[in-house]
Write a protein that holds these residues in place. Structure first.
Motif, PDB file in Angstrom:
ATOM      1  N   LEU A  85       0.706  -1.171  -0.107  1.00 29.97           N
ATOM      2  CA  LEU A  85       0.051   0.005   0.077  1.00 29.97           C
ATOM      3  C   LEU A  85       0.869   1.194  -0.189  1.00 29.97           C
ATOM      4  O   LEU A  85       2.014   1.218   0.711  1.00 29.97           O
ATOM      5  N   LYS A  86       0.243   2.245  -0.806  1.00 29.98           N
ATOM      6  CA  LYS A  86       1.007   3.551  -0.840  1.00 29.98           C
ATOM      7  C   LYS A  86       0.148   4.722  -0.336  1.00 29.98           C
ATOM      8  O   LYS A  86      -1.072   4.614  -0.145  1.00 29.98           O
ATOM      9  N   PRO A  87       0.780   5.692   0.108  1.00 32.45           N
ATOM     10  CA  PRO A  87       0.016   6.818   0.766  1.00 32.45           C
ATOM     11  C   PRO A  87      -1.394   7.525  -0.432  1.00 32.45           C
ATOM     12  O   PRO A  87      -2.283   7.561  -0.009  1.00 32.45           O
ATOM     13  N   GLU A  88      -1.020   7.087  -1.877  1.00 31.64           N
ATOM     14  CA  GLU A  88      -1.962   7.625  -2.439  1.00 31.64           C
ATOM     15  C   GLU A  88      -3.111   6.712  -2.688  1.00 31.64           C
ATOM     16  O   GLU A  88      -4.036   6.999  -3.523  1.00 31.64           O
ATOM     17  N   ASP A  89      -2.941   5.387  -2.068  1.00 27.74           N
ATOM     18  CA  ASP A  89      -4.015   4.625  -2.104  1.00 27.74           C
ATOM     19  C   ASP A  89      -5.070   5.025  -0.959  1.00 27.74           C
ATOM     20  O   ASP A  89      -6.151   4.360  -0.984  1.00 27.74           O
ATOM     21  N   SER A  90      -4.885   6.039  -0.259  1.00 23.38           N
ATOM     22  CA  SER A  90      -5.641   6.305   0.800  1.00 23.38           C
ATOM     23  C   SER A  90      -7.041   7.031   0.271  1.00 23.38           C
ATOM     24  O   SER A  90      -7.029   7.729  -0.740  1.00 23.38           O
ATOM     25  N   ALA A  91      -8.150   6.346   0.618  1.00 22.52           N
ATOM     26  CA  ALA A  91      -9.564   6.807   0.127  1.00 22.52           C
ATOM     27  C   ALA A  91     -10.740   5.977   0.795  1.00 22.52           C
ATOM     28  O   ALA A  91     -10.343   5.250   1.485  1.00 22.52           O
ATOM     29  N   VAL A  92     -11.922   6.296   0.718  1.00 22.44           N
ATOM     30  CA  VAL A  92     -12.946   5.568   0.950  1.00 22.44           C
ATOM     31  C   VAL A  92     -13.106   4.623  -0.333  1.00 22.44           C
ATOM     32  O   VAL A  92     -13.147   5.016  -1.385  1.00 22.44           O
TER      33      VAL A  92
END
Length: 115
Positions: A85-92
């Motif tokens: 996982l990468k920070p840019e995967d952060s989401a709902v």
């Protein structure tokens, strides 16, 4: 009426893994195309992955090779295994069921990737 309930979201460090689950009520599960979508603040909802009733899968370009979608028709559940996982995967993250052109959505589960 189809109801979808996501679970498994949370906070994880970069490089870590999470597995999302989506439990589906209703009799259409085994014949519906199931999918995961995500939406980050200020961005449009985007495709993460889909899986047809026969098990054919598609992935968004940004997650290919890192995420895996699967389904268990006996449990009326679809999963999303997320690795590296990468920070840019952060989401709902939202679960979707599509059958004969009709979409049903879950309420979403938050995934935050941060150190």
């Amino acid at each position: 009426q189809v109801q979808l309930v996501e679970s498994g979201g949370g906070l994880v460090q970069p490089g870590g893994s999470l597995r999302l689950s989506c439990a589906v009520s209703g009799s259409i599960f085994s014949i519906a195309t199931m999918g995961w979508y995500r939406q980050a603040p200020g961005k449009q909802r985007e495709l993460v992955a889909t899986i047809t009733s026969r098990g054919s899968t598609t992935y968004g370009a940004s997650v290919k090779g890192r995420f895996t979608i699967s389904r268990d028709n006996a449990k009326n559940t679809v999963y999303l295994q997320m690795n590296s996982l990468k920070p840019e995967d952060s989401a709902v993250y939202y679960c979707n069921a599509e059958f004969r052109g009709i979409d049903s959505w879950g309420q979403g589960t938050q995934v935050t990737v941060s150190s």
